[in-house]
Structure formats: C-alpha cells, structure tokens
Design a protein around this motif. Structure first.
Motif, PDB file in Angstrom:
ATOM      1  N   ASN A   1       4.559   5.444  -5.279  1.00  0.00           N
ATOM      2  CA  ASN A   1       5.006   5.049  -6.624  1.00  0.00           C
ATOM      3  C   ASN A   1       6.379   4.377  -6.634  1.00  0.00           C
ATOM      4  O   ASN A   1       7.254   4.722  -7.411  1.00  0.00           O
ATOM      5  CB  ASN A   1       5.041   6.281  -7.558  1.00  0.00           C
ATOM      6  CG  ASN A   1       3.663   6.869  -7.774  1.00  0.00           C
ATOM      7  OD1 ASN A   1       2.694   6.138  -7.950  1.00  0.00           O
ATOM      8  ND2 ASN A   1       3.568   8.191  -7.731  1.00  0.00           N
TER       9      ASN A   1
ATOM     10  N   ASN B   1      -2.481  -1.409 -10.463  1.00  0.00           N
ATOM     11  CA  ASN B   1      -2.672   0.033 -10.297  1.00  0.00           C
ATOM     12  C   ASN B   1      -1.338   0.774 -10.165  1.00  0.00           C
ATOM     13  O   ASN B   1      -1.184   1.905 -10.661  1.00  0.00           O
ATOM     14  CB  ASN B   1      -3.541   0.311  -9.069  1.00  0.00           C
ATOM     15  CG  ASN B   1      -4.976  -0.156  -9.261  1.00  0.00           C
ATOM     16  OD1 ASN B   1      -5.454  -0.234 -10.392  1.00  0.00           O
ATOM     17  ND2 ASN B   1      -5.658  -0.476  -8.173  1.00  0.00           N
ATOM     18  N   ILE B   2      -0.370   0.135  -9.517  1.00  0.00           N
ATOM     19  CA  ILE B   2       0.955   0.756  -9.364  1.00  0.00           C
ATOM     20  C   ILE B   2       1.628   0.889 -10.726  1.00  0.00           C
ATOM     21  O   ILE B   2       2.229   1.922 -11.047  1.00  0.00           O
ATOM     22  CB  ILE B   2       1.822  -0.058  -8.378  1.00  0.00           C
ATOM     23  CG1 ILE B   2       1.266   0.093  -6.953  1.00  0.00           C
ATOM     24  CG2 ILE B   2       3.281   0.403  -8.423  1.00  0.00           C
ATOM     25  CD1 ILE B   2       1.858  -0.882  -5.959  1.00  0.00           C
TER      26      ILE B   2
ATOM     27  N   ARG C   1       2.158   1.883  -3.414  1.00  0.00           N
ATOM     28  CA  ARG C   1       1.156   2.469  -4.319  1.00  0.00           C
ATOM     29  C   ARG C   1       1.055   3.975  -4.112  1.00  0.00           C
ATOM     30  O   ARG C   1       0.993   4.741  -5.072  1.00  0.00           O
ATOM     31  CB  ARG C   1      -0.205   1.810  -4.067  1.00  0.00           C
ATOM     32  CG  ARG C   1      -1.305   2.337  -4.983  1.00  0.00           C
ATOM     33  CD  ARG C   1      -2.613   1.615  -4.720  1.00  0.00           C
ATOM     34  NE  ARG C   1      -3.025   1.711  -3.338  1.00  0.00           N
ATOM     35  CZ  ARG C   1      -3.655   2.771  -2.815  1.00  0.00           C
ATOM     36  NH1 ARG C   1      -3.920   3.822  -3.569  1.00  0.00           N
ATOM     37  NH2 ARG C   1      -4.005   2.769  -1.550  1.00  0.00           N
TER      38      ARG C   1
ATOM     39  N   GLN D   1      -3.555  -4.346  -6.733  1.00  0.00           N
ATOM     40  CA  GLN D   1      -2.714  -3.211  -6.315  1.00  0.00           C
ATOM     41  C   GLN D   1      -1.523  -3.044  -7.258  1.00  0.00           C
ATOM     42  O   GLN D   1      -1.178  -1.927  -7.655  1.00  0.00           O
ATOM     43  CB  GLN D   1      -2.202  -3.439  -4.888  1.00  0.00           C
ATOM     44  CG  GLN D   1      -3.278  -3.282  -3.830  1.00  0.00           C
ATOM     45  CD  GLN D   1      -2.912  -2.210  -2.817  1.00  0.00           C
ATOM     46  OE1 GLN D   1      -2.620  -1.085  -3.189  1.00  0.00           O
ATOM     47  NE2 GLN D   1      -2.939  -2.575  -1.549  1.00  0.00           N
TER      48      GLN D   1
ATOM     49  N   SER E   1       0.831  -1.210   0.000  1.00  0.00           N
ATOM     50  CA  SER E   1       0.000   0.000   0.000  1.00  0.00           C
ATOM     51  C   SER E   1       0.862   1.255   0.000  1.00  0.00           C
ATOM     52  O   SER E   1       0.565   2.232  -0.691  1.00  0.00           O
ATOM     53  CB  SER E   1      -0.921   0.004   1.225  1.00  0.00           C
ATOM     54  OG  SER E   1      -1.839  -1.063   1.167  1.00  0.00           O
TER      55      SER E   1
ATOM     56  N   ALA F   1       7.275  -2.664  -4.655  1.00  0.00           N
ATOM     57  CA  ALA F   1       5.938  -3.245  -4.849  1.00  0.00           C
ATOM     58  C   ALA F   1       6.050  -4.651  -5.416  1.00  0.00           C
ATOM     59  O   ALA F   1       5.360  -5.579  -4.979  1.00  0.00           O
ATOM     60  CB  ALA F   1       5.112  -2.363  -5.774  1.00  0.00           C
TER      61      ALA F   1
END
Length: 496
Positions: free
Chosen positions: A399, A430-431, A396, A427, A393, A404
């Motif tokens: 960035n 989305n990253i 994310r 997740q 999290s 990640a």
C-alpha cells in the motif's frame, strides 16, 4: 615450367598450413607475385579459409572475391554459406543474386548446396518472402524431390518464420522423411507454444517407423514440459531407458530434469540428475531452476557450490539467475543481495538486467521498497518494464501509493507493446482502491475504459489420462464443462 610447378606446390603448401589471417596476407601476396591470382582453384583455398575458418575474415574473403574475374560455383557457395550463418545474412542473398546474373551469361548454375545455404540464410534472418522465392527456384530445379538437405532447409525456413501451415505442406510432400525433418517440425511447434501438436507429431513419427534420435527426444521432452504432460514424459523416459546409451546423453538427461521440474515432479528430477554420468552447465541450470520454483532455496544455493566442487564447472549468468530466483521465492534477502554484489568479482559475470530485476523483486516482496528504488537508481543500464513492474507489485502489496505512481510514470515512458501499460493502469487503480482513494481509482478506470483495455485472460493446463486439457478464463467450450461445474459445486459445498 619446372619453376612454375615448384612455385605452385609451395603456394598450395603454404595455403594448407595457414592458421591465422596474419599468415594468410603474406601468402596472398606470394600468390599475386607468382600470378596465381588468376587461378580459381588457388584463390578458392585462400577464400575458403577467410570465409569459413573461426580465425578468418569474411570481409577479406569478399575483397578476394572482387578480384576474381570468373568465379565458379564453389567460390559462390563458399561465400553464400559463410554469410548465411553470419550476422549479415543479407549478403548471402547478395552473392546468390550475383550468381544468378552469371548463370544467365555463362551457364553457372546454382546447385543443391547453393539452395541449402540460401535457405539457411532465410531461416536465420526469418525472411519468409525470400524463403518462398527460393522455394520456387528449388521447385523449378526439382531438388525438393530428392535432396534431403534442401528439404530440411525448406521446413526450417517456414518453422523459423512461424508459418507452420507451409512447413507442414513441405513436410507432407517429402516421400521419405528422416529423423532430422521430424525434429525440425516438432521444434517449430514447441517454439510456437504448441506443445500438444509437437507431441502429436512425435506419435506420428513413431507410427511411421522412424526411430527418434537424441535431438528428437530432447525436443519432445520440451513439449511435455511446456504442456505439463507428465504421463507422456514418463513414457518417453521409459523409452529412453530401453535405448542403449541414450539415457547417459547429457542433453537428453538435462531435458528429463527440465521436464520433471516443470511438471511438478521435483523428486524424479533430482533422481535423474544425481544419476547423470556427466553434467554440463545446462544440467546444473535446469536443476537449480527447478529447485528454485519449488521453493528449495537452500538446495539451490548448495548446488551452486556443488557444481564447482563436484564437476569443476563455473556457473554462468543463467545459473546465477536461478539461484537469485530461489532466494526471491524463499525471501532470502541477504543471500540474494550478496550474490548480486559478488557476481562480477566472485564469478567473473557482470550482472545483467534480469539479475537486477530479480533482486528488486526480492526487496519488494520483503517490503523494502525504498531499498529497491535505490537499487534501481544504481543499475548500470536503463531499467525496463520488469523492474518497474516488480516495484509496482510491491507497492500494491504494501500500500505505497507514492512509489506506485512513480513506477507507473516510469512504465508509461518506456517503449513497449502496450501490455505493460494496460497492466500498470489496472494495478494503480487497485492500489488507489486499497488506499481508499476512490476518486483517483475512478479516474484511472475511466482511462482504462477510454482506451478499451481488457485484462488478458488467464490460462491453465492439466493432464488427465495422458491428454492435456487447456482452460482459458471465460471460455465455455470444453466438452466436459457441465461435469466440471458440477464437481466444483460439490467441492464448494465441502469447503463451506
């Protein structure tokens, strides 16, 4: 004869004064030398101490049992009772089956105590099949009609096994219900996250004329906290005020604090808390946890000092976790890290996984991802999904694609039910999109599609006019959906 009587009195006196296993073993030896090892009454005294005393030994009780030629129902019940609440409840059923074998040969019948203890073992071990088999025995013996302890134990078996339909069937067949039985059923609904049903049961209880005790009130307040039913919680608070002494009960008052904090009424929670004549560690944990989620971090930290100074209570792991959560919500990095580092030396509590997870989350929220990873690597236990999920999290938000990918890799190596994996893929996708790595995002989306993953729908609840309304994302079944949508359109025009 006189000598034998003197020996009997001496052995019985020794058995009654026994307080440790170290004392019991030589007393057992004296029993053997005087021939009392054939006397069931004498041996039952030794066996009961071994089985039921906090300083006894269940294994030694079982050893004594093996040397009893014709055990009676008291001896069987003692062992079944002891094992029903131990870490080996299966042995309660073992002795019950031995008793049934003896029942067939010498008319040694299980009684109401036997069935109560066997059902307790089934409830503690969550054995629904064994519970149903025992239920059949109870029905054959007619105990379900008149023994309140057996009736309560039956409800508890089905409640602990989360078979609430069967729990309700037993409950509805009881001719004269008491407060304990109402509470067991309510507690079952709370454990199954069905707080609204628990509130319904409480209303039925009041209408039936049964007066709720402290345990019932504590349970129904938990249901209010679970569903956000603050109006009903306030009504129960008024009811508590009218009952002599109930408001001063530490568990009822703690449940009130917990209910008000979870329903967003932190001022009311503090008012109840400050008026409590006596507080325990659970009371402080409820207050600190409530302050934490409402963003009053400094107050939560101050409570950590107050509980030791004002009440002389040492904080436990739950209290310290509440303070760490407060630090996380308020971004108090130094305070959170210092508390984690000082837990063992300052409070005598070794940090558990959840304490590390909280500080990892704190560092990730602050963008200190490298420090968070270092802390994860230093953890004395294997990092679980909550730790890697917190790092993911943080990646994310800030960035950080490289970390990640590491977090997702670690999450996928963990044994879990698949929910964490699904969330990790979403997740990571989305990253990648945030980092403008479209090809990688598409690759992850294909994996999500191939696996047939779906995002768990969100859920929210609100109380209106004393009724709790539940909304699930994508659900169109609410009775007032049209009116709600119309109001939302009006609000959206105002916002624009």
């Amino acid at each position: 004869m006189a000598a034998h009587l003197r020996a009997w009195k001496r052995c019985m006196s020794l058995a009654q004064r026994c307080t440790t296993m170290r004392q019991l073993k030589p007393i057992h030896a004296i029993f053997l030398t005087h021939g009392l090892h054939h006397n069931n009454y004498a041996l039952s005294k030794l066996l009961a101490f071994c089985a039921l005393s906090d300083s006894g030994s269940l294994s030694y009780a079982s050893l004594i049992f093996t040397h009893i030629q014709t055990p009676n129902s008291f001896i069987y019940n003692t062992l079944i009772r002891a094992y029903s609440r131990s870490s080996q409840p299966q042995l309660a059923l073992h002795y019950f089956h031995l008793m049934l074998k003896d029942y067939g040969s010498n008319l040694l019948a299980p009684d109401n105590h036997t069935f109560h203890f066997v059902l307790s073992a089934c409830a503690n071990a969550k054995w629904v099949l064994a519970g149903k088999q025992t239920h059949n025995w109870v029905l054959k013996n007619g105990l379900v009609l008149f023994d309140g302890h057996v009736q309560t134990a039956l409800i508890r078996v089905y409640v602990e096994c989360k078979v609430l339909d069967d729990a309700c069937k037993v409950f509805d067949e009881i001719p004269c219900l008491d407060a304990i039985q109402w509470n067991v059923l309510m507690n079952g609904y709370v454990k199954c996250n069905m707080g609204s049903e628990a509130l319904r049961v409480f209303r039925d209880m009041l209408m039936s004329g049964v007066e709720p005790d402290e345990f019932c009130v504590t349970t129904v307040l938990s249901a209010c906290a679970q569903t956000g039913a603050v109006l009903q919680g306030k009504w129960i608070h008024e009811y508590v005020k009218k009952r002599n002494g109930m408001e001063s009960d530490v568990f009822v008052a703690t449940a009130l604090v917990d209910m008000y904090t979870k329903c967003g009424c932190i001022d009311m929670a503090e008012e109840v808390f400050e008026r409590m004549p006596k507080r325990n560690v659970f009371s402080w944990a409820a207050m600190i946890g409530g302050l934490a989620v409402h963003g009053y971090a400094r107050k939560a930290i101050h409570c950590l000092d107050r509980m030791q100074v004002d009440d002389g209570i040492r904080p436990d792991g739950v209290v310290l976790l509440g303070v760490l959560v407060a630090c996380t919500h308020a971004g108090l990095q130094e305070e959170g890290q210092l508390l984690l580092d000082d837990m063992e030396n300052g409070y005598g509590i070794r940090p558990k996984h959840e304490h590390y997870s909280c500080v990892v989350d704190l560092l990730c929220r602050a963008g200190r991802l490298d420090e968070a990873l270092q802390l994860i690597r230093r953890m004395p236990m294997k990092p679980l999904a909550s730790v890697w999920g917190a790092l993911l999290s943080g990646c994310r938000v800030h960035n950080n694609v490289d970390l990640a990918e590491l977090a997702v890799e670690e999450l996928l190596m963990l044994e879990n039910d698949g929910v964490e994996e699904d969330g990790a893929y979403v997740q990571l996708s989305n990253i990648y999109l945030g980092a403008r790595r479209g090809e990688d995002a598409c690759r992850i989306r294909r994996i999500i599609g191939d696996r047939g993953l779906k995002k768990t729908p969100g859920c929210s609840m609100i109380e209106v006019d004393g009724k709790v309304n539940e909304f699930v994302s994508g659900d169109v079944s609410h009775l007032h959906r049209a009116q709600i949508c119309a109001i939302l359109e009006l609000l959206s025009l105002e916002l624009v």
